[in-house]
Write an enzyme that holds these catalytic residues in place. Structure first.
Site, PDB file in Angstrom:
ATOM      1  N   LYS A 257       0.867  -1.192   0.000  1.00  0.00           N
ATOM      2  CA  LYS A 257       0.000   0.000   0.000  1.00  0.00           C
ATOM      3  C   LYS A 257       0.894   1.229   0.000  1.00  0.00           C
ATOM      4  O   LYS A 257       1.628   1.484   0.963  1.00  0.00           O
ATOM      5  CB  LYS A 257      -0.934   0.014   1.214  1.00  0.00           C
ATOM      6  CG  LYS A 257      -1.930   1.185   1.148  1.00  0.00           C
ATOM      7  CD  LYS A 257      -2.929   1.159   2.273  1.00  0.00           C
ATOM      8  CE  LYS A 257      -4.105   2.091   2.062  1.00  0.00           C
ATOM      9  NZ  LYS A 257      -3.766   3.472   1.784  1.00  0.00           N
ATOM     10  N   ARG A 262      -3.353   8.829  -5.678  1.00  0.00           N
ATOM     11  CA  ARG A 262      -3.986   7.905  -6.628  1.00  0.00           C
ATOM     12  C   ARG A 262      -4.086   8.589  -7.988  1.00  0.00           C
ATOM     13  O   ARG A 262      -4.576   9.716  -8.075  1.00  0.00           O
ATOM     14  CB  ARG A 262      -5.374   7.543  -6.140  1.00  0.00           C
ATOM     15  CG  ARG A 262      -6.061   6.536  -7.026  1.00  0.00           C
ATOM     16  CD  ARG A 262      -6.514   5.412  -6.205  1.00  0.00           C
ATOM     17  NE  ARG A 262      -7.131   4.354  -6.966  1.00  0.00           N
ATOM     18  CZ  ARG A 262      -8.045   3.549  -6.439  1.00  0.00           C
ATOM     19  NH1 ARG A 262      -8.456   3.733  -5.205  1.00  0.00           N
ATOM     20  NH2 ARG A 262      -8.539   2.569  -7.141  1.00  0.00           N
ATOM     21  N   ARG A 277      -7.715  11.387  -7.520  1.00  0.00           N
ATOM     22  CA  ARG A 277      -8.795  10.663  -6.853  1.00  0.00           C
ATOM     23  C   ARG A 277     -10.072  11.493  -6.843  1.00  0.00           C
ATOM     24  O   ARG A 277     -11.170  10.973  -6.815  1.00  0.00           O
ATOM     25  CB  ARG A 277      -8.365  10.350  -5.427  1.00  0.00           C
ATOM     26  CG  ARG A 277      -9.310   9.421  -4.690  1.00  0.00           C
ATOM     27  CD  ARG A 277      -8.744   9.158  -3.317  1.00  0.00           C
ATOM     28  NE  ARG A 277      -9.478   8.199  -2.530  1.00  0.00           N
ATOM     29  CZ  ARG A 277     -10.715   8.332  -2.095  1.00  0.00           C
ATOM     30  NH1 ARG A 277     -11.411   9.404  -2.437  1.00  0.00           N
ATOM     31  NH2 ARG A 277     -11.277   7.428  -1.345  1.00  0.00           N
ATOM     32  N   GLU A 307      -0.718   4.452  -8.152  1.00  0.00           N
ATOM     33  CA  GLU A 307      -0.379   5.481  -7.174  1.00  0.00           C
ATOM     34  C   GLU A 307       0.947   6.136  -7.593  1.00  0.00           C
ATOM     35  O   GLU A 307       1.916   5.433  -7.900  1.00  0.00           O
ATOM     36  CB  GLU A 307      -0.245   4.805  -5.802  1.00  0.00           C
ATOM     37  CG  GLU A 307      -0.129   5.747  -4.659  1.00  0.00           C
ATOM     38  CD  GLU A 307      -1.449   5.933  -3.890  1.00  0.00           C
ATOM     39  OE1 GLU A 307      -2.532   5.575  -4.415  1.00  0.00           O
ATOM     40  OE2 GLU A 307      -1.378   6.463  -2.771  1.00  0.00           O
ATOM     41  N   PHE A 347      -1.576  -0.770 -10.015  1.00  0.00           N
ATOM     42  CA  PHE A 347      -2.207  -1.950  -9.431  1.00  0.00           C
ATOM     43  C   PHE A 347      -3.447  -2.427 -10.180  1.00  0.00           C
ATOM     44  O   PHE A 347      -4.049  -3.421  -9.803  1.00  0.00           O
ATOM     45  CB  PHE A 347      -2.497  -1.781  -7.934  1.00  0.00           C
ATOM     46  CG  PHE A 347      -3.092  -0.449  -7.531  1.00  0.00           C
ATOM     47  CD1 PHE A 347      -4.417  -0.188  -7.738  1.00  0.00           C
ATOM     48  CD2 PHE A 347      -2.300   0.498  -6.916  1.00  0.00           C
ATOM     49  CE1 PHE A 347      -4.966   1.014  -7.355  1.00  0.00           C
ATOM     50  CE2 PHE A 347      -2.843   1.718  -6.528  1.00  0.00           C
ATOM     51  CZ  PHE A 347      -4.180   1.977  -6.750  1.00  0.00           C
ATOM     52  N   ARG A 424     -16.921   0.680  -2.153  1.00  0.00           N
ATOM     53  CA  ARG A 424     -16.010   0.272  -1.081  1.00  0.00           C
ATOM     54  C   ARG A 424     -16.521  -1.053  -0.546  1.00  0.00           C
ATOM     55  O   ARG A 424     -17.449  -1.085   0.257  1.00  0.00           O
ATOM     56  CB  ARG A 424     -16.019   1.356   0.005  1.00  0.00           C
ATOM     57  CG  ARG A 424     -14.895   1.229   1.019  1.00  0.00           C
ATOM     58  CD  ARG A 424     -15.069   2.225   2.136  1.00  0.00           C
ATOM     59  NE  ARG A 424     -14.745   3.595   1.814  1.00  0.00           N
ATOM     60  CZ  ARG A 424     -13.513   4.082   1.677  1.00  0.00           C
ATOM     61  NH1 ARG A 424     -12.484   3.290   1.826  1.00  0.00           N
ATOM     62  NH2 ARG A 424     -13.327   5.355   1.398  1.00  0.00           N
ATOM     63  N   LYS A 430      -7.916  -2.917   3.294  1.00  0.00           N
ATOM     64  CA  LYS A 430      -6.627  -2.307   3.631  1.00  0.00           C
ATOM     65  C   LYS A 430      -6.257  -2.608   5.077  1.00  0.00           C
ATOM     66  O   LYS A 430      -7.132  -2.750   5.934  1.00  0.00           O
ATOM     67  CB  LYS A 430      -6.679  -0.801   3.378  1.00  0.00           C
ATOM     68  CG  LYS A 430      -7.795  -0.072   4.075  1.00  0.00           C
ATOM     69  CD  LYS A 430      -7.818   1.399   3.680  1.00  0.00           C
ATOM     70  CE  LYS A 430      -9.048   2.068   4.236  1.00  0.00           C
ATOM     71  NZ  LYS A 430      -9.129   3.486   3.952  1.00  0.00           N
TER      72      LYS A 430
HETATM   73  P1  ATP Z   1      -6.399   5.802   2.769  1.00  0.00           P
HETATM   74  O1  ATP Z   1      -6.705   7.044   3.509  1.00  0.00           O
HETATM   75  O2  ATP Z   1      -6.343   4.560   3.628  1.00  0.00           O
HETATM   76  O3  ATP Z   1      -5.265   5.903   1.808  1.00  0.00           O
HETATM   77  P2  ATP Z   1      -8.525   6.277   0.925  1.00  0.00           P
HETATM   78  O4  ATP Z   1      -9.784   6.677   1.607  1.00  0.00           O
HETATM   79  O5  ATP Z   1      -7.749   7.312   0.201  1.00  0.00           O
HETATM   80  O6  ATP Z   1      -7.656   5.460   1.923  1.00  0.00           O
HETATM   81  P3  ATP Z   1      -9.221   3.659   0.240  1.00  0.00           P
HETATM   82  O7  ATP Z   1      -9.906   3.108  -0.918  1.00  0.00           O
HETATM   83  O8  ATP Z   1      -9.870   3.546   1.544  1.00  0.00           O
HETATM   84  O9  ATP Z   1      -8.860   5.157  -0.104  1.00  0.00           O
HETATM   85  O10 ATP Z   1      -7.790   2.969   0.394  1.00  0.00           O
HETATM   86  C1  ATP Z   1      -7.105   2.580  -0.716  1.00  0.00           C
HETATM   87  C2  ATP Z   1      -6.193   3.694  -1.181  1.00  0.00           C
HETATM   88  O11 ATP Z   1      -4.866   3.264  -1.032  1.00  0.00           O
HETATM   89  C3  ATP Z   1      -6.403   3.957  -2.633  1.00  0.00           C
HETATM   90  O12 ATP Z   1      -7.274   5.043  -2.829  1.00  0.00           O
HETATM   91  C4  ATP Z   1      -5.005   4.222  -3.185  1.00  0.00           C
HETATM   92  O13 ATP Z   1      -4.790   5.608  -3.302  1.00  0.00           O
HETATM   93  C5  ATP Z   1      -4.077   3.674  -2.133  1.00  0.00           C
HETATM   94  N1  ATP Z   1      -3.300   2.504  -2.557  1.00  0.00           N
HETATM   95  C6  ATP Z   1      -1.972   2.368  -2.376  1.00  0.00           C
HETATM   96  N2  ATP Z   1      -1.562   1.197  -2.804  1.00  0.00           N
HETATM   97  C7  ATP Z   1      -2.634   0.518  -3.294  1.00  0.00           C
HETATM   98  C8  ATP Z   1      -2.826  -0.751  -3.887  1.00  0.00           C
HETATM   99  N3  ATP Z   1      -1.814  -1.591  -4.056  1.00  0.00           N
HETATM  100  N4  ATP Z   1      -4.081  -1.078  -4.267  1.00  0.00           N
HETATM  101  C9  ATP Z   1      -5.117  -0.246  -4.100  1.00  0.00           C
HETATM  102  N5  ATP Z   1      -4.996   0.971  -3.538  1.00  0.00           N
HETATM  103  C10 ATP Z   1      -3.764   1.365  -3.136  1.00  0.00           C
END
Ligand code: ATP
Length: 584
Positions: A257, A262, A277, A307, A347, A424, A430
């Site tokens: 991660k 993103r 994003r 990312e 990814f 989601r 995660k």
């Molecule tokens: P967080 O604050 O935990 O980063 P978020 O609310 O931005 O989360 P989530 O969908 O909850 O978004 O968590 C996944 C996020 O993690 C994705 O939006 C992406 O930006 C990031 N990410 C990093 N590595 C990966 C991966 N290998 N696969 C998917 N998402 C990833």
């Protein structure tokens, strides 16, 4: 349709605060509009002049708008400036100062019955297109011409539109509800509209298709190159071993991660567009990613998900998000590109050479991704561990932390592990390093107000009022007051950070109880990541209130970081908080 009719609806919209009334007003106006107008009506209602992902710069600074009002009102600029200082809102200034006189600018527009929506769109396009030396004067005159022809209410909204200060407390969810009510008779089919909007985030286009082709047209909407789609999101669990129970797949792919931004990349031959994003166009921000996608993606057309991570190529280590944010700038992008290199970690692949891969399982998509990426130091498919064993995932997780990463994203390998835009679900789970401490997850909250500071903080705010998003009600509900965890520098910068968002009254979509009413209100826009110790029932907060009117609040909240890449509507939802509360 005349812009006058729309302005009258806006005037009504401004007076109401209930969602149901807003939907009714908007649905009425949508019914009257034709398909060439309805897209603009959607944008204007949301305070935009085009689809939000498009980079439209009107270049209408306050000074230019004041000049336009001065021209249309035939008044000295200093009077307009004085009025601005007195009233504050330039829209109101235009409303009160310009009278229906025989102004020379009337000849600019060839219209007898008043401005149509189309006229306004043409005017705005002309304003956008005029650039270079002398453009300020051209912009001034175009707006002055529109203001002269317009009626008082139209003037107010025209000015608010060009100064981007239109705010009815209407979000995209409300517009979608109103479209459903206008064309489908009820909210029942709204999920289909939402699904289409997740694939094609141009709300105007969705409205046009709905108007022209009905629900049938909507269900045929597909992902399109250069129109962003909502990214798939990851769920969270409260205990590590729940990953296995929830993911519904024997084999789990634990991917690194990354702690960056993103980026959804659209490649169409030699044209590459990058979306954040929040689905804004960030192509100019990352010229290096653009080049590397052109060079190292071995297929003509593709939509990729990944990312952008700040990276030290000499030491081969990733930097945290904060380092990447130093690249967020309008000027000297190339200079900073060298100073802070970025590695694009991929990814997913959602589209390949004319074919949507959304309905393919994660293992199939991953295979496609590996086939088309020429891995190197600048662009690479995400590292992962494939296993059915949680201990192995734990081991991989520890390795990720050692490599400066945030944790892992566990992905289901089941045959139904499709790419689900905007959803989601437990196909992606995660697990982050923060989970080991205090609350297992951070909350992303929207700041809607502040309280004055005292003592050492007398020149800044003492605390911020933070809210979660309730998508059903399209409302922001309070969760906590946030006052700790800021560095001295962050603290000092708070008033400046919120300066342009200050509002006299409570924002329409905010739900705040009298007892904690803040001294300053802000338009809900800035998202902050907050870690706390515990979620508790509270009578003073409105988040996820139960029958006894008790909401949920966050104990001992601590500032972690700003989330500039998130929209207010991307904040943690009240349902997610309720789930986290139950799981504690
Ligand atoms: P967080 O604050 O935990 O980063 P978020 O609310 O931005 O989360 P989530 O969908 O909850 O978004 O968590 C996944 C996020 O993690 C994705 O939006 C992406 O930006 C990031 N990410 C990093 N590595 C990966 C991966 N290998 N696969 C998917 N998402 C990833």
């Amino acid at each position: 349709m005349l812009f006058k009719e729309l302005s009258e609806a806006f005037e009504e919209l401004e007076k109401v605060s209930s969602q149901t009334e807003m939907i009714k007003i908007l649905a009425d106006i949508f019914k009257q509009a034709n398909a060439d107008e309805i897209d603009k009506i959607c944008y204007y209602t949301l305070g935009e002049t085009a689809a939000s992902y498009k980079k439209v710069t009107l270049g209408m600074a306050e000074k230019i708008v004041q000049q336009s009002i001065s021209l249309a009102a035939d008044m000295d600029i200093n009077i307009i400036k004085d009025e601005t200082n007195k009233i504050g809102d330039l829209g109101e200034v235009a409303f009160t100062t310009i009278k229906d006189n025989d102004n020379r600018f009337k000849t600019f527009f060839n219209t007898k019955n008043g401005l149509t929506i189309q006229d306004v769109d043409n005017g705005l396009k002309k304003i956008t297109m005029s650039s270079g030396s002398g453009s300020a004067e051209v912009k001034q005159k175009i707006l002055a011409a529109m203001l002269t022809i317009a009626s008082p209410f139209e003037r107010k909204y025209l000015v608010r539109l060009v100064t981007r200060t239109m705010e009815f407390g209407v979000g995209e969810a409300t517009v979608l509800n109103a479209l459903a009510s206008a064309f489908l008779g009820s909210k029942k089919e709204k999920p289909k509209l939402e699904a289409a909007y997740n694939l094609c985030s141009d709300i105007g286009l969705i409205a046009q298709v709905l108007d022209k082709k009905g629900l049938k047209g909507i269900t045929k909407i597909k992902i399109t190159l250069h129109i962003p789609m909502k990214p798939m999101l990851a769920q969270r669990v409260s205990k590590f071993n729940e990953i296995k129970q929830k993911i519904n797949s024997t084999i789990i792919a634990a991917e690194e991660k990354y702690d960056g931004e993103r980026i959804e990349a659209h490649k169409d031959g030699q044209t590459v567009t990058l979306f954040s994003r929040r689905l804004t166009d960030v192509t100019t921000q990352y010229p290096d990613i653009v080049e590397n996608v052109k060079k190292y993606v071995k297929t003509d057309k593709a939509i990729l998900d990944g990312e952008a991570v700040a990276y030290n190529d000499k030491k081969d280590v990733f930097y945290p998000f904060q380092k990447l944010m130093q690249r967020r700038r309008k000027y000297n992008v190339k200079e900073y590109m060298k100073e802070i290199p970025v590695k694009y970690m991929l990814f997913d692949v959602i589209y390949r050479d004319g074919q949507s891969l959304m309905k393919k399982s994660y293992p199939e998509r991953r295979k496609n991704l590996e086939e088309i990426i020429d891995n190197n130091n600048l662009i690479k498919v995400a590292n992962r561990r494939l296993t059915d064993n949680l201990d192995e995932i734990d081991e991989f997780f520890q390795e990720c932390l050692d490599n400066n990463l945030e944790g892992v994203v566990c992905k289901s390998c089941s045959p139904t592990s499709y790419y689900q835009a905007g959803a989601r679900k437990y196909y992606w789970i995660k697990w982050k390093k923060d989970y080991a401490s205090e609350l297992r997850d951070t909350l992303d909250l929207v700041v809607i107000g502040a309280y004055p500071g005292r003592g050492r903080r007398r020149n800044t705010y003492g605390s911020l009022l933070c809210t979660a998003y309730n998508p059903e009600k399209d409302a922001f509900q309070t969760v906590c007051k946030l006052g700790t965890g800021f560095s001295d520098q962050e603290l000092e910068n708070l008033p400046q950070k919120f300066k342009t968002l200050k509002k006299i009254n409570k924002p329409a979509r905010a739900e705040v109880l009298k007892i904690i009413e803040p001294t300053y209100y802000f338009t809900p826009k800035i998202v902050v990541e907050v870690l706390g110790a515990e979620l508790t029932k509270s009578p003073i907060h409105t988040c996820a209130q139960d029958e006894t009117k008790k909401g949920i609040s966050l104990r001992f909240p601590r500032f972690i970081r700003w989330r500039p890449e998130k929209n207010a509507e991307d904040a943690t939802t009240t349902t997610e908080i309720l789930d986290m509360f139950k799981e504690q």
